[in-house]
Design a protein around this motif. Structure first.
Motif, mmCIF file in Angstrom:
data_model
loop_
_atom_site.group_PDB
_atom_site.id
_atom_site.type_symbol
_atom_site.label_atom_id
_atom_site.label_comp_id
_atom_site.label_asym_id
_atom_site.label_seq_id
_atom_site.Cartn_x
_atom_site.Cartn_y
_atom_site.Cartn_z
ATOM 1 N N ALA A 85 -20.244 14.615 -9.374
ATOM 2 C CA ALA A 85 -19.423 13.313 -10.049
ATOM 3 C C ALA A 85 -18.556 13.915 -11.017
ATOM 4 O O ALA A 85 -17.941 12.995 -11.822
ATOM 5 N N GLU A 86 -18.578 15.180 -11.207
ATOM 6 C CA GLU A 86 -17.442 15.710 -12.491
ATOM 7 C C GLU A 86 -17.964 14.936 -13.709
ATOM 8 O O GLU A 86 -17.171 14.568 -14.442
ATOM 9 N N SER A 87 -19.207 15.207 -14.158
ATOM 10 C CA SER A 87 -19.973 14.531 -15.177
ATOM 11 C C SER A 87 -20.175 15.233 -16.496
ATOM 12 O O SER A 87 -21.044 15.182 -17.418
ATOM 13 N N GLY A 88 -19.178 16.077 -17.063
ATOM 14 C CA GLY A 88 -19.117 16.690 -18.040
ATOM 15 C C GLY A 88 -20.131 17.850 -18.125
ATOM 16 O O GLY A 88 -20.323 18.568 -17.099
ATOM 17 N N ARG A 89 -21.043 17.711 -19.260
ATOM 18 C CA ARG A 89 -22.139 18.857 -19.373
ATOM 19 C C ARG A 89 -23.378 18.479 -18.514
ATOM 20 O O ARG A 89 -24.467 19.125 -18.881
ATOM 21 N N SER A 90 -23.533 17.146 -18.083
ATOM 22 C CA SER A 90 -24.676 16.827 -17.463
ATOM 23 C C SER A 90 -25.358 17.816 -16.415
ATOM 24 O O SER A 90 -26.644 17.892 -16.608
ATOM 25 N N VAL A 93 -26.900 20.583 -18.636
ATOM 26 C CA VAL A 93 -27.998 20.107 -19.375
ATOM 27 C C VAL A 93 -29.286 20.003 -18.440
ATOM 28 O O VAL A 93 -30.402 20.607 -18.398
ATOM 29 N N ILE A 94 -29.139 19.542 -17.132
ATOM 30 C CA ILE A 94 -30.054 19.317 -16.224
ATOM 31 C C ILE A 94 -30.642 20.693 -15.660
ATOM 32 O O ILE A 94 -31.888 20.804 -15.448
ATOM 33 N N ALA A 95 -29.656 21.705 -15.568
ATOM 34 C CA ALA A 95 -30.033 23.148 -15.276
ATOM 35 C C ALA A 95 -31.030 23.722 -16.494
ATOM 36 O O ALA A 95 -32.004 24.453 -16.082
ATOM 37 N N GLY A 96 -30.702 23.412 -17.551
ATOM 38 C CA GLY A 96 -31.708 23.896 -18.740
ATOM 39 C C GLY A 96 -32.962 23.405 -18.828
ATOM 40 O O GLY A 96 -34.001 23.804 -19.093
ATOM 41 N N GLN A 97 -33.061 22.054 -18.573
ATOM 42 C CA GLN A 97 -34.155 21.366 -18.504
ATOM 43 C C GLN A 97 -35.000 21.729 -17.199
ATOM 44 O O GLN A 97 -36.227 21.985 -17.377
ATOM 45 N N THR A 98 -34.663 21.980 -16.123
ATOM 46 C CA THR A 98 -35.329 22.567 -15.048
ATOM 47 C C THR A 98 -35.816 23.848 -15.321
ATOM 48 O O THR A 98 -37.133 24.009 -14.923
ATOM 49 N N LEU A 99 -35.212 24.878 -15.991
ATOM 50 C CA LEU A 99 -35.558 25.942 -16.238
ATOM 51 C C LEU A 99 -36.784 26.030 -16.970
ATOM 52 O O LEU A 99 -37.822 26.600 -16.958
ATOM 53 N N ALA A 100 -36.687 25.291 -18.260
ATOM 54 C CA ALA A 100 -37.886 25.109 -19.066
ATOM 55 C C ALA A 100 -39.107 24.368 -18.572
ATOM 56 O O ALA A 100 -40.273 25.309 -18.892
ATOM 57 N N PHE A 101 -38.846 23.428 -17.979
ATOM 58 C CA PHE A 101 -40.059 22.670 -17.456
ATOM 59 C C PHE A 101 -40.898 23.517 -16.272
ATOM 60 O O PHE A 101 -42.197 23.611 -16.418
ATOM 61 N N ASP A 242 -35.666 11.528 -20.739
ATOM 62 C CA ASP A 242 -34.762 11.034 -19.543
ATOM 63 C C ASP A 242 -34.390 12.096 -18.576
ATOM 64 O O ASP A 242 -34.714 11.844 -17.318
ATOM 65 N N HIS A 243 -34.103 13.359 -18.801
ATOM 66 C CA HIS A 243 -34.056 14.462 -17.959
ATOM 67 C C HIS A 243 -35.245 15.094 -17.333
ATOM 68 O O HIS A 243 -35.345 15.124 -16.092
ATOM 69 N N VAL A 244 -36.266 15.067 -18.002
ATOM 70 C CA VAL A 244 -37.555 15.452 -17.488
ATOM 71 C C VAL A 244 -38.023 14.355 -16.411
ATOM 72 O O VAL A 244 -38.783 14.746 -15.352
ATOM 73 N N VAL A 248 -39.169 14.918 -12.745
ATOM 74 C CA VAL A 248 -40.480 14.521 -12.074
ATOM 75 C C VAL A 248 -40.420 13.582 -11.012
ATOM 76 O O VAL A 248 -40.973 13.458 -10.005
ATOM 77 N N THR A 249 -39.479 12.588 -11.125
ATOM 78 C CA THR A 249 -39.140 11.296 -10.175
ATOM 79 C C THR A 249 -38.633 11.911 -8.933
ATOM 80 O O THR A 249 -39.576 11.542 -7.616
ATOM 81 N N LEU A 250 -37.712 12.855 -8.957
ATOM 82 C CA LEU A 250 -37.403 13.580 -7.629
ATOM 83 C C LEU A 250 -38.312 14.674 -7.182
ATOM 84 O O LEU A 250 -38.504 14.979 -6.033
ATOM 85 N N GLY A 251 -38.682 15.486 -8.252
ATOM 86 C CA GLY A 251 -39.626 16.515 -7.850
ATOM 87 C C GLY A 251 -40.859 16.239 -7.379
ATOM 88 O O GLY A 251 -41.527 17.151 -6.447
ATOM 89 N N THR A 252 -41.424 15.034 -7.825
ATOM 90 C CA THR A 252 -42.910 14.704 -7.259
ATOM 91 C C THR A 252 -43.087 14.729 -5.832
ATOM 92 O O THR A 252 -43.938 15.372 -5.168
ATOM 93 N N PRO A 253 -42.156 14.003 -5.102
ATOM 94 C CA PRO A 253 -42.269 13.815 -3.696
ATOM 95 C C PRO A 253 -42.148 15.190 -3.136
ATOM 96 O O PRO A 253 -43.035 15.468 -2.109
ATOM 97 N N SER A 254 -41.257 16.011 -3.539
ATOM 98 C CA SER A 254 -40.963 17.344 -3.053
ATOM 99 C C SER A 254 -42.240 18.381 -3.466
ATOM 100 O O SER A 254 -42.683 18.890 -2.349
ATOM 101 N N ALA A 255 -42.680 18.050 -4.376
ATOM 102 C CA ALA A 255 -44.047 18.766 -4.685
ATOM 103 C C ALA A 255 -45.085 18.440 -3.771
ATOM 104 O O ALA A 255 -45.945 19.082 -3.258
ATOM 105 N N ILE A 256 -45.397 17.113 -3.569
ATOM 106 C CA ILE A 256 -46.155 16.566 -2.869
ATOM 107 C C ILE A 256 -45.953 16.948 -1.087
ATOM 108 O O ILE A 256 -46.796 17.508 -0.690
ATOM 109 N N GLU A 257 -44.917 17.008 -0.760
ATOM 110 C CA GLU A 257 -44.156 17.585 0.620
ATOM 111 C C GLU A 257 -44.722 18.744 0.528
ATOM 112 O O GLU A 257 -45.425 19.270 1.567
ATOM 113 N N GLN A 258 -44.345 19.742 -0.334
ATOM 114 C CA GLN A 258 -44.716 21.208 -0.073
ATOM 115 C C GLN A 258 -46.171 21.750 -0.327
ATOM 116 O O GLN A 258 -46.757 22.630 0.340
ATOM 117 N N SER A 259 -46.755 20.796 -1.337
ATOM 118 C CA SER A 259 -48.356 21.220 -1.324
ATOM 119 C C SER A 259 -49.091 20.757 -0.272
ATOM 120 O O SER A 259 -50.029 21.367 0.106
#
Length: 474
Positions: A85-90, A93-101, A242-244, A248-259
Motif C-alpha cells: 500500500a506504500e504507506s509511509g513508515r507503517s 513500525v509494525i515490524a518493530g512492534q512485532t519484534l518487541a511483542f 492499535d498495532h498490538v 493479536v487479531t491476525l495472529g491469534t487464529p494463526s497461533a490457534i492453527e499452529q498450536s
C-alpha cells in the motif's frame, strides 16, 4: 531504502519476481529442516533410542513454539500489506512492534517450557520400554531446548519481517551461516572431542541453540543497522495499542492453527507410544523425511503470502489470484516428482538416517520404509494445501487458514488414526494411512473454498503515499 523495486511484486510480470522471492524461502525451509536432519543423523549413530527421544520431544516443543509462531506470521502479513500500500513508515513500525511483542512472549514460553518438561512428557501413556529408554533422553533434550526459545524466536521474527518486506535472500544467507555452525557443533558436542565431553542428545540441543543465537544476533544487526529491511527505530519497539491489537487479531487464529496442529501431533504421538520403540523411532524418522518434502511447499507458501499480501495492499486482487494459481501449478509438478522418488527408493532414503548397528535398527528401517511409501501418495495434496493456506494468510484471512488446518488434523487425521489403529486393528499401518487421508480431505475442501473468491480483500486500510517506494530485493 531503494527508490525502485528491483523486482516488483505488484507491477509488471509476475512469474519472475515471484520465483525470485520464493526460491530463497524454499532454501530457508530446507535449511530449517537441516537442523533437525543433522541432529537425527548424528544421534542415529548413537542409538535408535536417541532418535525415538526426538520423536517424543518435538511435538511438545513445537506446541510451545507454535503459540508465538502465529504472531510472527501476523507481522509478516501486516508488513507485506503496508508495503504494497506504500504507506509511509507503517511497515517499519509494525515490524518493530512485532519484534518487541513476540520476543517478550518467547521469554515467557521459555520459562514455562523448561519447568514443565517432566509434566508434559508424563502426558504420554508410554509403555515400559519407552518409559525406561526414551523418555529420560527426551527430557534432557527438551529442558535445554526450551531455554533457547528466545534465540529461536528471534530468528523466526527476523525471517517473517524480511519476508513481508520482500527481501528473502538476506535471511537465506543468515540461515546458511547458522546451519553451518550447527553442523560443525553437532559431532563435537554429541560425541565429544579432546576436552569437550560426550554430551549425547544434550549436545544436539546445545548445538542448535548456539547456532540460533548467532542467527538472531545477525538478524538484529541487519534490522537496526542496515537498509536491507524495514527501517526499525528504537521508538518503534514501544508498544502501541492499535498495532498490538492488529498483531493479536491476525495472529491469534494463526497461533490457534499452529498450536492446535502441534497439539494434534502430541495426541498422535500419544497413540504411537503404545507401540514398541522400533515403531516410535520409525514414526519419527518418517515424519522427518516428510518434513523434507513439506518444507519446500511451505517455503513457496510463505513466499506466496507476501505476493498476495502486497498485491491486495496495492488493490490488485486479480494479480493475487493469478499468483496463487501459478504457485499451485509449480508445487504440483515438484511434489509429483518427489512422490515418485519416495515411492521407488524408500529403503536407501530411510537408511541414511539410521546408521547405528543397535538392537531394533533393522525393524525400525522396515517400518520407516512402509511409512514413507504410503505417505508418498499425499505429497501432491500436501503441497497444494500449503499454497492455499498461504493465499488465505496473505489476504489476512487467518481464520480461514485455521479452519482448514483444523479440518485436516482434528476432523480427519486424529479420529481416523484412532479408528484404524484401535478399532479396525490396522496397527501401525493405520497411522500411515490416516496421515494421507488428512491432507487429501483438507486439500479438496480448501480448494473448493478458494474457488469461491471471497478471500480477495486486504486487511489494512491506509492512505497510499506515492512518495514512498516499495522494497528492494538486495
Amino acid at each position: 531504502m531503494s527508490t525502485a523495486h528491483e523486482s516488483s511484486l505488484t507491477e509488471g510480470g509476475l512469474v519472475r519476481p515471484m520465483v525470485r522471492l520464493a526460491w530463497p524461502m524454499v532454501v530457508i525451509q530446507l535449511l530449517q529442516v537441516a537442523y533437525n536432519v543433522a541432529d537425527t543423523a548424528f544421534l542415529g549413530a548413537v542409538s535408535a533410542d536417541a532418535v525415538g527421544a526426538l520423536s517424543l520431544a518435538f511435538p511438545l516443543i513445537f506446541f510451545l513454539i507454535s503459540v508465538g509462531g502465529g504472531f510472527t506470521a501476523a507481522g509478516a502479513i501486516l508488513v507485506a500489506q503496508y508495503t504494497g500500500a506504500e504507506s509511509g513508515r507503517s511497515a517499519d513500525v509494525i515490524a518493530g512492534q512485532t519484534l518487541a511483542f513476540v520476543t517478550l512472549l518467547a521469554c515467557v514460553l521459555a520459562v514455562l517450557g523448561h519447568f514443565s518438561t517432566d509434566w508434559l512428557l508424563s502426558l504420554f501413556p508410554a509403555g515400559a520400554g519407552t518409559e525406561a529408554r526414551i523418555v529420560p533422553l527426551a527430557a534432557d533434550y527438551m529442558r535445554i531446548y526450551f531455554l533457547g526459545l528466545p534465540f529461536l524466536f528471534g530468528f523466526f521474527i527476523f525471517v517473517s519481517i524480511m519476508r513481508g518486506y520482500g527481501n528473502t535472500r538476506t535471511p537465506m544467507r543468515v540461515m546458511v551461516v547458522s546451519v553451518a555452525i550447527n553442523v560443525a557443533l553437532d559431532p563435537l558436542l554429541i560425541f565429544g572431542l579432546g576436552p569437550i565431553p560426550r554430551l549425547g542428545i544434550e549436545g544436539a540441543a546445545i548445538a542448535t541453540i548456539a547456532a540460533r543465537a548467532v542467527a538472531t544476533g545477525l538478524g538484529l544487526y541487519i534490522l537496526f543497522y542496515t537498509n536491507a529491511g524495514p527501517d526499525i527505530q528504537p521508538p518503534d519497539l514501544v508498544p502501541r495499542f492499535d498495532h498490538v491489537r492488529d498483531i493479536v487479531t491476525l495472529g491469534t487464529p494463526s497461533a490457534i492453527e499452529q498450536s492446535s496442529s502441534s497439539l494434534a501431533f502430541v495426541v498422535l504421538t500419544g497413540m504411537v507410544v503404545a507401540f514398541p520403540p522400533e515403531i516410535i523411532a520409525a514414526y519419527g524418522l518418517g515424519n522427518r523425511l516428510i518434513s523434507l518434502v513439506f518444507l519446500p511447499a511451505m517455503g513457496l507458501s510463505q513466499a506466496l503470502d507476501t505476493v498476495v499480501g502486497q498485491n491486495l495492499g496495492a488493490d490488485r486482487p486479480d494479480r493475487a489470484a493469478r499468483a496463487s494459481k501459478l504457485a499451485m501449478g509449480l508445487v504440483l509438478v515438484v511434489m509429483a516428482v518427489l512422490t515418485l522418488v519416495a515411492y521407488l527408493f524408500p529403503e536407501p532414503i530411510v537408511g541414511i538416517f539410521l546408521t547405528a548397528d543397535t538392537p531394533g535398527a533393522t525393524e525400525t528401517i522396515a517400518y520407516g520404509v512402509e511409512y514413507l511409501q504410503i505417505a508418498a501418495f499425499m505429497f501432491v495434496f500436501l503441497g497444494v494445501l500449503q499454497v492455499l493456506l498461504g493465499t488465505f494468510r496473505g489476504a489476512g484471512n487467518t481464520k480461514t487458514a485455521m479452519v482448514f488446518s483444523l479440518i485436516t488434523l482434528w476432523a480427519v487425521r486424529v479420529p481416523l488414526t484412532y479408528y484404524l489403529v484401535f478399532v479396525a486393528g490396522w496397527a501401525e499401518t493405520g497411522i500411515w494411512v490416516a496421515v494421507v487421508m488428512g491432507d487429501v480431505v483438507g486439500c479438496v475442501a480448501a480448494l473448493a473454498w478458494w474457488a469461491r473468491g471471497t478471500w480477495k480483500e486486504r486487511y489494512v486500510e491506509v492512505e497510499r503515499d506515492p512518495s514512498v517506494a516499495t522494497t528492494s530485493e538486495d
